[in-house]
Write a protein that holds these residues in place. Structure first.
Motif, mmCIF file in Angstrom:
data_model
loop_
_atom_site.group_PDB
_atom_site.id
_atom_site.type_symbol
_atom_site.label_atom_id
_atom_site.label_comp_id
_atom_site.label_asym_id
_atom_site.label_seq_id
_atom_site.Cartn_x
_atom_site.Cartn_y
_atom_site.Cartn_z
ATOM 1 N N VAL A 45 -3.624 5.557 8.088
ATOM 2 C CA VAL A 45 -3.477 4.099 8.174
ATOM 3 C C VAL A 45 -4.846 3.433 8.257
ATOM 4 C CG1 VAL A 45 -1.223 4.261 9.262
ATOM 5 C CG2 VAL A 45 -3.272 4.191 10.684
ATOM 6 N N GLU A 46 -5.909 4.186 7.919
ATOM 7 C CA GLU A 46 -7.242 3.618 8.049
ATOM 8 C C GLU A 46 -7.462 2.428 7.121
ATOM 9 O OE1 GLU A 46 -6.660 6.797 7.851
ATOM 10 O OE2 GLU A 46 -7.753 7.906 9.396
ATOM 11 N N GLU A 47 -6.979 2.513 5.895
ATOM 12 C CA GLU A 47 -7.189 1.447 4.924
ATOM 13 C C GLU A 47 -5.940 0.572 4.866
ATOM 14 O OE1 GLU A 47 -8.382 3.101 1.219
ATOM 15 O OE2 GLU A 47 -10.407 3.552 1.915
ATOM 16 N N ILE A 48 -6.094 -0.661 5.289
ATOM 17 C CA ILE A 48 -4.979 -1.606 5.349
ATOM 18 C C ILE A 48 -5.125 -2.602 4.201
ATOM 19 C CG2 ILE A 48 -3.798 -3.298 6.776
ATOM 20 C CD1 ILE A 48 -4.988 -1.896 9.202
ATOM 21 N N GLU A 49 -4.066 -2.723 3.420
ATOM 22 C CA GLU A 49 -4.102 -3.571 2.232
ATOM 23 C C GLU A 49 -3.410 -4.897 2.489
ATOM 24 O OE1 GLU A 49 -2.152 -1.187 -0.638
ATOM 25 O OE2 GLU A 49 -3.823 0.222 -0.907
ATOM 26 N N ASP A 50 -3.753 -5.887 1.662
ATOM 27 C CA ASP A 50 -3.066 -7.171 1.733
ATOM 28 C C ASP A 50 -1.863 -7.150 0.800
ATOM 29 O OD1 ASP A 50 -4.115 -7.350 -0.787
ATOM 30 O OD2 ASP A 50 -5.551 -8.940 -0.330
ATOM 31 N N SER A 51 -1.224 -8.297 0.632
ATOM 32 C CA SER A 51 -0.008 -8.362 -0.185
ATOM 33 C C SER A 51 -0.264 -8.042 -1.650
ATOM 34 C CB SER A 51 0.613 -9.764 -0.069
ATOM 35 O OG SER A 51 -0.326 -10.762 -0.452
ATOM 36 N N SER A 52 -1.497 -8.201 -2.116
ATOM 37 C CA SER A 52 -1.812 -7.911 -3.516
ATOM 38 C C SER A 52 -2.201 -6.455 -3.738
ATOM 39 C CB SER A 52 -2.957 -8.823 -3.987
ATOM 40 O OG SER A 52 -4.147 -8.557 -3.241
#
Length: 455
Positions: A332-339
């Motif tokens: 879960v280190e890299e958290i993305e936005d809705s895009s």
């Protein structure tokens, strides 16, 4: 109020015993005038005269009853807080000091019962003070009597509850429940197999700007990830949170690395999204539950206490937590936005970290105990059976280390054979080792010792 201050205040109030009694005082301040107004109205209507009163008490009887209620509730409060102080000392000395703020002071049953005592004491004392020479406040006396009876029942329940609550099995089970809740919130997705971490340095290079800690040093309690992602999306940057939740951060140490349009980010607003404190909490720190359980086991294995059965209870909960963590995706280190673009990088413990903290120290301190060696082996072999294949390597290493440790600590062949048998009870249950089924590839000497032990 900034988010970090609000979070720190909320965390402090949740671990403070005085908050519920204070709420009880506020409830009393609101109920008192209403009860007095309704009581006077019912008296004027003639529905609460001396003959038809709810309790049928005279002035002497009412004053005596109210005095007894005040005395009893005052004694209940003194006993409750005095006993709690003793319980805190015992728990901190016998289990671990970290159990105090996370479990004892956050118990809502103890806090609610103390609130009942405070409310009843204030209400009964106020009713006794407001009664005139010839006027019995029948409704208020009835309410005071009702809460007085409730206080007696609550006090008896509290004695039974506290006696059960302070048992080792109850404390470690509660820590385990809290750990499960944190794991489910921090790692919501199931495991998807082996995932190779990207080379961040090659992709992003050096950070364009470093945001450092200002103000006071402290332990990271929580991070507002939603606002971090929103802020990074608006500024079109990537924000990397340098420390891990639970780390101590000193003044002027790096707090954030910014990649991209870093000038659009205000440092002070960014710092308000990180809550600091003096002691770790479990809200966003799944490793802290493991730390508390391991500390309880280590304290039980110390020469001063020498209680390996309590250590086995802690291993039971560690086994339970590892089964949960092993089935979760820890990436879960890299958290993305809705895009779908990466906006926030947050370090979290990996599988090896959880395995190391669960077994290494307990093995070092408890390898000489046959009970501990058997319980650790049973936990590891069960995890190898129940968890996905990519979780097995770290577990096999721990199993090999247990073999080497017990071979060093048990010179007698009979003790060595007994210590190599997995047992979920530690010592007392019956189980057959399935180590050979996992193809652990130990050394020839180790294999020979295992075979001899199983015979």
């Amino acid at each position: 109020m900034d988010w970090n201050r609000w979070y720190s205040l909320k965390s402090y109030l949740r671990s403070s015993l005085w908050t519920v009694p204070l709420i009880a005082i506020a409830i009393y301040a609101a109920v008192k005038p209403v009860a007095e107004m309704v009581g006077r109205w019912m008296t004027r209507q003639g529905s609460l005269d001396a003959k038809t009163s709810l309790l049928g008490l005279s002035m002497t009887g009412a004053r005596s009853l109210l005095g007894d209620i005040v005395s009893a509730d005052l004694a209940f409060l003194v006993f409750t807080f005095g006993s709690l102080l003793v319980a805190i000392q015992v728990a901190g000395g016998q289990y671990t000091p970290r159990i105090i703020a996370t479990t004892l002071l956050r118990d809502n049953v103890i806090r609610s019962i103390s609130g009942i005592f405070v409310f009843t004491l204030l209400f009964a004392n106020r009713t006794a003070g407001w009664m005139g020479e010839n006027e019995v406040l029948q409704l208020q006396v009835f309410i005071a009597a009702l809460f007085g009876f409730t206080s007696v029942v609550a006090f008896l329940f509290l004695i039974d509850y506290a006696a059960k609550f302070l048992r080792p099995v109850s404390l470690v089970a509660r820590v385990g429940e809290q750990g499960i809740a944190v794991i489910e919130s921090v790692y919501p997705a199931p495991s998807a197999g082996v995932i190779i971490a990207p080379e961040r340095d090659t992709e992003r290079g050096a950070p364009e700007r470093i945001v450092r800690q200002r103000g006071k040093s402290g332990i990271v309690l929580a991070v507002n990830l939603e606002r971090l992602v929103a802020k990074a999306r608006r500024a079109d940057v990537v924000i990397e949170f340098v420390p891990q939740v639970g780390d101590f951060v000193a003044v002027d140490e790096p707090l954030f690395y910014l990649y991209g349009n870093s000038d659009a980010i205000d440092d002070n607003r960014l710092r308000t999204l990180v809550a600091f404190g003096t002691e770790r909490t479990m809200e966003q720190d799944p490793m802290f539950a493991f730390r508390i359980l391991v500390d309880i086991a280590l304290k039980a294995l110390s020469a001063a206490i020498n209680d390996p059965t309590t250590a086995v209870l802690a291993i039971d909960q560690l086994h339970r937590l590892l089964r949960m963590v092993g089935r979760r995706s820890l990436r879960v280190e890299e958290i993305e936005d809705s895009s779908g673009r990466v906006r926030v990088i947050l370090r979290t413990p990996n599988w090896e970290d959880f395995v190391h903290i669960s077994f290494r120290e307990i093995r070092q301190y408890g390898a000489s105990s046959i009970q501990i060696a058997r319980r650790l082996r049973a936990a590891i072999e069960n995890l190898i059976q129940s968890l996905p294949e990519h979780r097995h390597d770290a577990l096999r290493v721990e199993l090999a280390l247990i073999d080497r440790a017990i071979a060093k600590n048990h010179p007698f062949p009979e003790d060595l054979a007994l210590a190599r048998i997995p047992d979920s009870q530690g010592l007392g249950g019956s189980a057959v080792s399935t180590t050979s089924n996992y193809q652990l590839a130990p050394s020839e000497a180790s294999r020979a010792q295992i075979d001899n032990g199983h015979r």
